[in-house]
Each structure stands twice: as C-alpha cells, then as structure tokens.
Design a protein around this motif. Structure first.
Motif, mmCIF file in Angstrom:
data_model
loop_
_atom_site.group_PDB
_atom_site.id
_atom_site.type_symbol
_atom_site.label_atom_id
_atom_site.label_comp_id
_atom_site.label_asym_id
_atom_site.label_seq_id
_atom_site.Cartn_x
_atom_site.Cartn_y
_atom_site.Cartn_z
ATOM 1 N N TYR A 40 22.959 68.668 39.555
ATOM 2 C CA TYR A 40 22.818 68.865 38.114
ATOM 3 C C TYR A 40 21.734 67.945 37.583
ATOM 4 N N GLN A 50 20.179 63.625 30.077
ATOM 5 C CA GLN A 50 21.186 62.884 30.841
ATOM 6 C C GLN A 50 20.842 61.387 30.839
ATOM 7 N N ASP A 51 21.860 60.562 30.569
ATOM 8 C CA ASP A 51 21.647 59.114 30.650
ATOM 9 C C ASP A 51 21.640 58.691 32.115
ATOM 10 N N PHE A 53 18.682 53.609 43.400
ATOM 11 C CA PHE A 53 19.395 54.767 42.853
ATOM 12 C C PHE A 53 19.750 55.742 43.983
ATOM 13 N N ALA A 101 15.601 62.350 39.156
ATOM 14 C CA ALA A 101 16.915 63.005 39.033
ATOM 15 C C ALA A 101 16.980 64.224 39.956
ATOM 16 N N ALA A 117 17.359 63.174 43.515
ATOM 17 C CA ALA A 117 18.728 62.727 43.781
ATOM 18 C C ALA A 117 19.715 63.881 43.749
ATOM 19 N N SER A 118 19.262 65.046 43.300
ATOM 20 C CA SER A 118 20.150 66.216 43.272
ATOM 21 C C SER A 118 19.833 67.215 44.370
ATOM 22 N N ASN A 166 28.903 62.707 26.599
ATOM 23 C CA ASN A 166 28.726 63.808 27.554
ATOM 24 C C ASN A 166 27.356 63.789 28.203
ATOM 25 N N ARG A 167 26.740 62.605 28.227
ATOM 26 C CA ARG A 167 25.390 62.540 28.813
ATOM 27 C C ARG A 167 25.323 61.624 30.025
ATOM 28 N N GLN A 168 26.466 61.095 30.458
ATOM 29 C CA GLN A 168 26.454 60.133 31.546
ATOM 30 C C GLN A 168 26.112 60.818 32.874
ATOM 31 N N PHE A 169 25.294 60.154 33.669
ATOM 32 C CA PHE A 169 24.886 60.771 34.938
ATOM 33 C C PHE A 169 26.062 60.901 35.904
ATOM 34 N N THR A 228 28.749 64.052 36.672
ATOM 35 C CA THR A 228 28.458 65.230 37.499
ATOM 36 C C THR A 228 28.118 64.797 38.926
ATOM 37 N N ARG A 229 28.594 63.622 39.288
ATOM 38 C CA ARG A 229 28.441 63.132 40.660
ATOM 39 C C ARG A 229 29.835 63.027 41.278
#
Lengths: 300, 490
Positions: free
Chosen positions: A81, A86-87, A97, A140, A143-144, B78-81, B84-85
C-alpha cells in the motif's frame, strides 16, 4: 482464481455525508486497475475501506478473499500500500526503513530491495524527512514491492511528482509487478492511460463505468458531423451521445457506445443531409472530462 | 516475541537521546532524595527542594516519553504507515509495555533501592513494598498516560488534553467546594482515592486494549471521558453518608446503644466569623450524652434541616462536623460542642427571631486515644517502622524532630495539639501529640515515587512528643430533633 479485489454495494457515510453510495466493482487478477474520478468522488475512501483504515456502513470489500474489516497483521504480507498522504517514520534513513521492515515479511527479497533502491536512485543514508516528495513516494513503493506482494494498492501516488519522478515511479512499478494485481487511484489520466489495463470511473460516490481500458477506448469517439447548411437539432437526442455542440454547419458530440456501422447508420438516419462524418478516438483524459461534464449537466 | 523485540529495538534507537535524559533525571531523583532524607536539614533546604523538583521533572519526563513512544505508532488517525504493515497489535503493545518496564519501572526500582539503602533501610526487606509502589506508579502515572496517548495523534493534542482535564477538574472542584460539599480528607480518604485509581486504571486498560486491537478512537475517547468523570466522582468522594454508613456497619458495639445526641433550644450567631460575608454563621450547641466509660466522642459528619412555622424548609446536606472549634468540653459521660453552620443571609432573614423545628443526623466515632510512644525519652524507633531523631533547633527553646519511615508517612502530619501524660509522683507532663496511622488508613504503602517518607516537626524543648493512636471502637449514627429559637438577624 477469483478476483483479488471485489467490492460489493459498498456504502460509506461520514456523519450525514454519503461518500460512497453502494459501489460495486471487481479487479481481475494481474490487472492494472485504475480508479479515476474528480476530487471528492470517494476514491481515497474506497481504498481506505479496502485497507481496513475505514469501516464501511454497508456492503463489503474483499481483498485476496478476506473481508476488509478483518484485514490485519499477517494479511499485509501479501498486500502493498502506497498513499500520497501516508505519514512515514521520518526519522529513519532509507536503508534503516527497509532494514526495519524486512523482518515483518517472510517473502522479503533483499536483492530486489537493493535493485529498487538503485533503480529509484534512493540515497540510503538520508532520513525520510529529508527526501523530496518524489523520493519519499519511491521509497514507499520500494518498501511495498520488495516482498513481492500479490496486490499493490496505490492511492494518488503521482500527486506532486515531477514528470521524471513519475516515469521512474511507473517504470519501477510495472517492471516489478509481474504477477501482481495493481489497484491505483489517480487524477493523472495521461499517465494512467499508458499502463492501466482496466479503468473505473467514480463520480459522486457511484461507479459510472468499470471496464477494460481497450474497450473503453473503443466505445468512446468524438463525432463531428458536417452539413451543407445549418443542421436541424433533434429533440430526442440518444442518451449515449454526450455533450452535443453545434456551430454553423457542424455538430459535435461524444458517442459513448461507438460502433462504426451502427453509429454511422444512426447518424445518417437522424441527419439525412449530412455531408461528412468523422469519428476520432479519444484520450482517457478527454473521456474523463466528457463524462464528468455530462454528469454535471444531468445533476444541474 | 521476535516482532516484539524488533519493535522494542527500533524504539530504543528512536528514543536514545530521550532515554539518556530520563536516565539522568532518574539518577538525579535518587541522589537528591538520598541527600534530602537526612536529619538536620531545614524543611525548605536546597536538597529538599531539589528532591521535590526532580520528582516532578521525572514524572513529566515519563509522560513526555510515554506520549512519544505511543505516538511513534500512533493509533488515532488514518495516515500512519504502520497500519497497513504486518504488525501484530499484541506484539506492538508488548513492545511498548517492555519499553516502559525496562526504561521506567526498572530504573525507578533501582533508584528506590538506592534511596532506601542511603536512608539506612534494608532494601530486600522492603521488596514487597517496592513492588507495590511499582504497581501503584504504573496504575496512577503510566497507564493513564498510555491511554491518553492512544487516543491522541501527537504531543500537542496530548498536552492540550491534559490541560483541559486539569481545567475541568479545577472548575468541578471549585463548583463543588463552593457549593458547600466537602472533599473527604479523613483518614479513610484512601478508599475514595483507591476506588478512583482502580476505575481510572481499569478504564485505561480497556481503552488501550480497544485502541490496539480495533483502533476505535471516537469510542475510546468517549470511554476515556466517562472513565475520567467516574474516577473524578469517586475521587471527590464516595458520598460521605455512604462511607460512614459503611464504617458504622463494621464498627458496632452494644455499649454505645445508650449514646444520645441532643441540641439546646437556642442558637447563637458567630459575629466573629467574617469568612463568608453573604452568610450568617450559626453556632448550634450540641450535647453528646451517656458516653460509655471514659471514651471520647468525635463528631464526624452532620446533616441539619430547618422548618419554620410558615413551612419554609432548608437542609444543609451532609457535611463534616466542626470537631474542635470553638470549644468542646468533656464532662463525665457528656461532651458538648458547638456546631458551626453557615446559612445564606437572605434565608436567615426569614427564620431569624423565630422558633424553628430542627432535625439533625450525625455520625460519630467513639474512641479512647492511646499513647503509644514518647520522645525523646523512649527509643528512636517509632511504631510501624522508621525512626525519629531529636535535635536542638537554632533557637535553644525549640527542638526539631526528624522522622523517617519506609513506605508510609511516619505520622499524620496534619495532626497536632497536646496530650497529658500522667507521671505519677512526677506530675502531669504535657506532650505534643503526633498521631499515628489509624484503623481507617490504607494498609498499603502510600503513593509516591520515593519509598522513604520524612517529616520534620518543631516543638518547645520543655515538652516531649507523644505518638498517639486513635482507633475508633465504634462508629454510630444518631438522629435528633429540637425546637430552636433563632436569634434575630443582625
């Protein structure tokens, strides 16, 4: 195998505002499925429900056969995702990371991760907070993809990226997503057109169409009819002829169910005095604009 | 377990600088308390003040660290990485818990052991007390902070929530105290506070569990608010009446059946009391009669209602009885005292110079104070553990007693007054009265970060110190009624 993503009668309200009004769609295996639509259409909400970030009010979203409401923990070892908003753990360097995420994924491929870092020209020793927006998105994505997910979900990944960064992002995505289903929401229709296999158009919480991009391109045509004199305008305009315009001796509209023989025959039946008919293929962006404007006209 | 350790290691790396700061503060806390818990220091000496400050700073630093630790994988939003990990919420929670234990509880335990040893106590002998204090610190300080951090997105929200809670508590306390109902400060107040802590802790555990497993921030925030209100209600007080009803059901005695409470038929106005200019302060003469043996009665709480001939009704509600002021006399089996009662001036104008019907109810304790130990004549050890040292203060006429005890206050520092000790042929000696813990006080260690409690008390060098223990033998309720003539309004 069943479709990796299935959405059925999905409804979402935020207090009194209905954002999704019972949308239904299916994403076939190995497809690159683009969800397009104007701002506020509900694209991000759809994706967040799919990722179990939001909960639906009604209906069902499934990913890899799992009800999104039950999606958790190890399910995400099969799903990637990436989202524009996204933070990220900004204090981590790119290398750390990737090293940090590695133990979470049994299928993590160090070699692939290294290739992605090289391909995206990611500076491994730089903290994520010091990366440009494009670099962050590529980090990102790396990493996905490094654990070879079965499904990759991307929410507006191109927003704010320069053309070069977009190209690198897309090529990285396509090269590494063999045997992977990609579900992507975007405004960048020109880019989507270059690699999407399927497209769905979401407007005001409803799916307007959902089909293969090739069939979409086949059925939309910009029609221009030239007359010797001022053309008569028909009162019972077919519903599939969108955004009609007329000038001195020309009528233009978009045919949304184009079939070369049937459409030409219909035009000739309605306009016996026609001198010339041209049917021009349309870009995804043009289709998007016409459909959006038609929806606005109907709403008005 | 692997994932727990992996996240834990990441957090250690992330917060390495903060951990160094908290470690240094913990060291300063241990050092300052070891230095401050010594006899011979003035009450507001630099070492004592430093001990206060390091304690406050350590608590604040912990809250900051807890907030950062939880927000590292924020649950609100709802924006934390990480959502969805492939995180397991149980491993994530375990990693955070491990971090708290390793970097907060264990260093505190080490500091407490050092403080105990520096004060001359055997740390191992106090191990159960130390473990209890760890539990208490976790329940009172850390668990609520974790719960708050799980429903906030960042430090700013976290701090704002604390400020709002403090402000709301202040407003509520001001409203309640202004309304005349008091916060229970009796020796049994720990029951209220313990109940409040248990409720807060249970609420915190529920919220943390809920947030980590389901991330229902709105519902968790509402649960947190309800918990806060409920805990606040319990902290302010299990209603006084209920608390004393409970006490009276526990402490019964057949000998008390004859005890009666009555009121003289005339009241006085206390003109000297100007604390409440909008009120008239009445003094109601109350007699407690037929006390068994030589026991003293201690009025605890009282409720009084009036009705005048015109049908005007007013009730005070339950409130602490005025125990010692202005006078109380023990006359054989009788005790007389004047109950202070403040009435709104407007109301009083309608009942002044009239005879009203008064109904009252009172809970009172019967007790016989027991002198347990005398200083400086007796040994320096004090009942319940700890020691006292008497030193001459800078003024020759004054002595200072310094008492230290592990896990509990050496005596009730709000107590005072005198007690006469019969020395037979040598006569009666007047001693300063320091009250030891009573029956109603908590059986567990007091809540604090430092396990050593100290008190300093100055007194005239001619007299001594008597440690007195007052354990009520009975707690009873008595109702009374009288026709009372109210003086004319001034």
């Amino acid at each position: 195998m069943s479709d990796p993503i299935r959405i059925t009668e999905l409804t979402k309200k935020f207090r009194r505002t209905s954002v999704l009004k019972g949308i239904t769609l299916a994403v076939p295996k190995d497809a690159v499925f683009a969800l397009i639509g104007p701002n506020g259409a509900g694209k991000t909400t759809t994706i967040k429900i799919l990722m179990n970030i939001f909960r639906p009010n009604a209906g069902r979203a499934e990913i890899l056969g799992i009800d999104s409401r039950g999606l958790a923990g190890s399910d995400f070892t099969r799903i990637g995702y990436v989202s524009e908003n996204q933070d990220m753990p900004d204090w981590m360097t790119v290398d750390y990371f990737l090293r940090y995420l590695r133990p979470f994924y049994p299928g993590w491929d160090d070699e692939l991760a290294a290739q992605l870092v090289r391909q995206f020209k990611l500076p491994g020793d730089r903290k994520l907070k010091h990366l440009s927006r494009g670099m962050r998105m590529k980090a990102a994505l790396a990493a996905s993809l490094a654990y070879r997910p079965e499904v990759v979900v991307l929410d507006e990944p191109f927003t704010g990226l320069d053309p070069l960064a977009r190209d690198e992002f897309i090529s990285g995505l396509l090269e590494r997503s063999q045997n992977t289903t990609v579900f992507i929401s975007s405004h960048d229709l020109a880019d989507i057109e270059t690699f999407a296999s399927h497209v769905a158009y979401l407007e005001n919480g409803r799916i307007q169409f959902s089909e293969e991009l090739s069939s979409l391109s086949d059925r939309f045509r910009e029609i221009e009819i030239t007359f010797d004199a001022s053309p008569p305008l028909s009162a019972d305009w077919p519903a599939s002829w969108l955004q009609p315009e007329s000038s001195a001796a020309v009528i233009r509209f978009t045919e949304s169910r184009y079939d070369s023989e049937r459409t030409i025959a219909e035009i000739r039946r309605r306009f016996p005095g026609v001198r010339d008919i041209s049917a021009t293929p349309m870009s995804l962006r043009s289709i998007f604009v016409v459909v959006a404007k038609s929806a606005e006209t109907v709403a008005a | 377990m692997t994932q727990t350790l992996h996240i834990f290691r990441k957090d250690v790396r992330r917060f390495r600088y903060e951990l160094c700061a908290v470690g240094a503060l913990t060291g300063a806390f241990a050092w300052s308390h070891a230095a401050a818990d010594m006899p011979g220091l003035p009450e507001f000496s630099r070492a004592v003040m430093l001990a206060y400050w390091t304690t406050a700073c350590l608590a604040i630093a912990w809250w900051f660290l807890v907030s950062q630790l939880i927000h590292e994988e924020s649950l609100a939003g709802n924006r934390q990485f990480w959502i969805t990990r492939p995180y397991s919420w149980r491993h994530l929670l375990a990693a955070k818990f491990l971090f708290v234990v390793v970097f907060m509880n264990l260093p505190l335990l080490a500091a407490q052991i050092a403080i105990l040893a520096a004060a001359g106590y055997q740390p191992l002998a106090g191990l159960p007390g130390l473990l209890w204090m760890q539990l208490a610190v976790t329940m009172v300080l850390i668990a609520p902070a974790i719960a708050l951090a799980t429903v906030t997105r960042n430090l700013a929200q976290f701090v704002m929530s604390i400020l709002c809670a403090v402000l709301a508590a202040y407003v509520a306390a001001a409203a309640l105290l202004g309304g005349g109902s008091g916060i229970d400060i009796s020796s049994a107040a720990w029951l209220n506070r313990g109940a409040a802590v248990l409720i807060a802790c249970a609420g915190a555990v529920l919220i943390v569990r809920w947030q980590y497993s389901r991330r229902l921030t709105d519902a968790s925030s509402i649960a947190g608010l309800c918990t806060l209100l409920l805990a606040g209600a319990f902290y302010i007080g299990i209603p006084m009446q209920a608390q004393y009803a409970w006490r009276s059901s526990i402490l019964r005695s057949q000998e008390t059946s004859a005890v009666s409470v009555s009121m003289a038929p005339s009241a006085e106005i206390d003109h000297s009391n100007q604390q409440k200019p909008l009120d008239i302060v009445l003094l109601l003469p109350i007699t407690i009669a037929r006390l068994p043996g030589s026991e003293a009665a201690r009025p605890e709480i009282i409720s009084v209602s009036f009705e005048n001939p015109a049908g005007l009704h007013w009730s005070s509600g339950w409130r602490p009885a005025s125990r010692w002021y202005p006078i109380s006399t023990v006359d054989g089996p009788k005790m007389r005292y004047q109950q202070i009662l403040a009435l709104p001036r407007d109301l009083y104008r309608r009942i002044g110079d009239q005879t009203v019907t008064l109904h009252g109810s009172m809970y009172l304790s019967l007790e016989r104070p027991a002198v347990v130990s005398l200083l400086p004549a007796s040994a320096t050890g004090i009942p319940g553990g700890g020691f006292c040292e008497v030193t001459a203060a800078d003024n020759e006429k004054m002595n200072e007693i310094f008492c230290s005890a592990p896990f509990r206050r050496p005596y009730n520092s709000s107590s005072g007054g005198g007690v006469d000790v019969d020395r037979g042929a040598a006569g009666i000696e007047r001693h300063n009265r320091l009250q030891l813990l009573s029956l109603w006080e908590s059986p567990w260690p007091d809540f604090a970060l430092s396990p050593v409690f100290t008190e300093r008390f100055r007194y005239e060098s001619e007299s001594g110190i008597a440690f007195v223990r007052e354990d009520p033998r009975a707690c009873i309720r008595r109702d009374f009624a009288a026709h009372v003539h109210m003086p004319a309004a001034p």
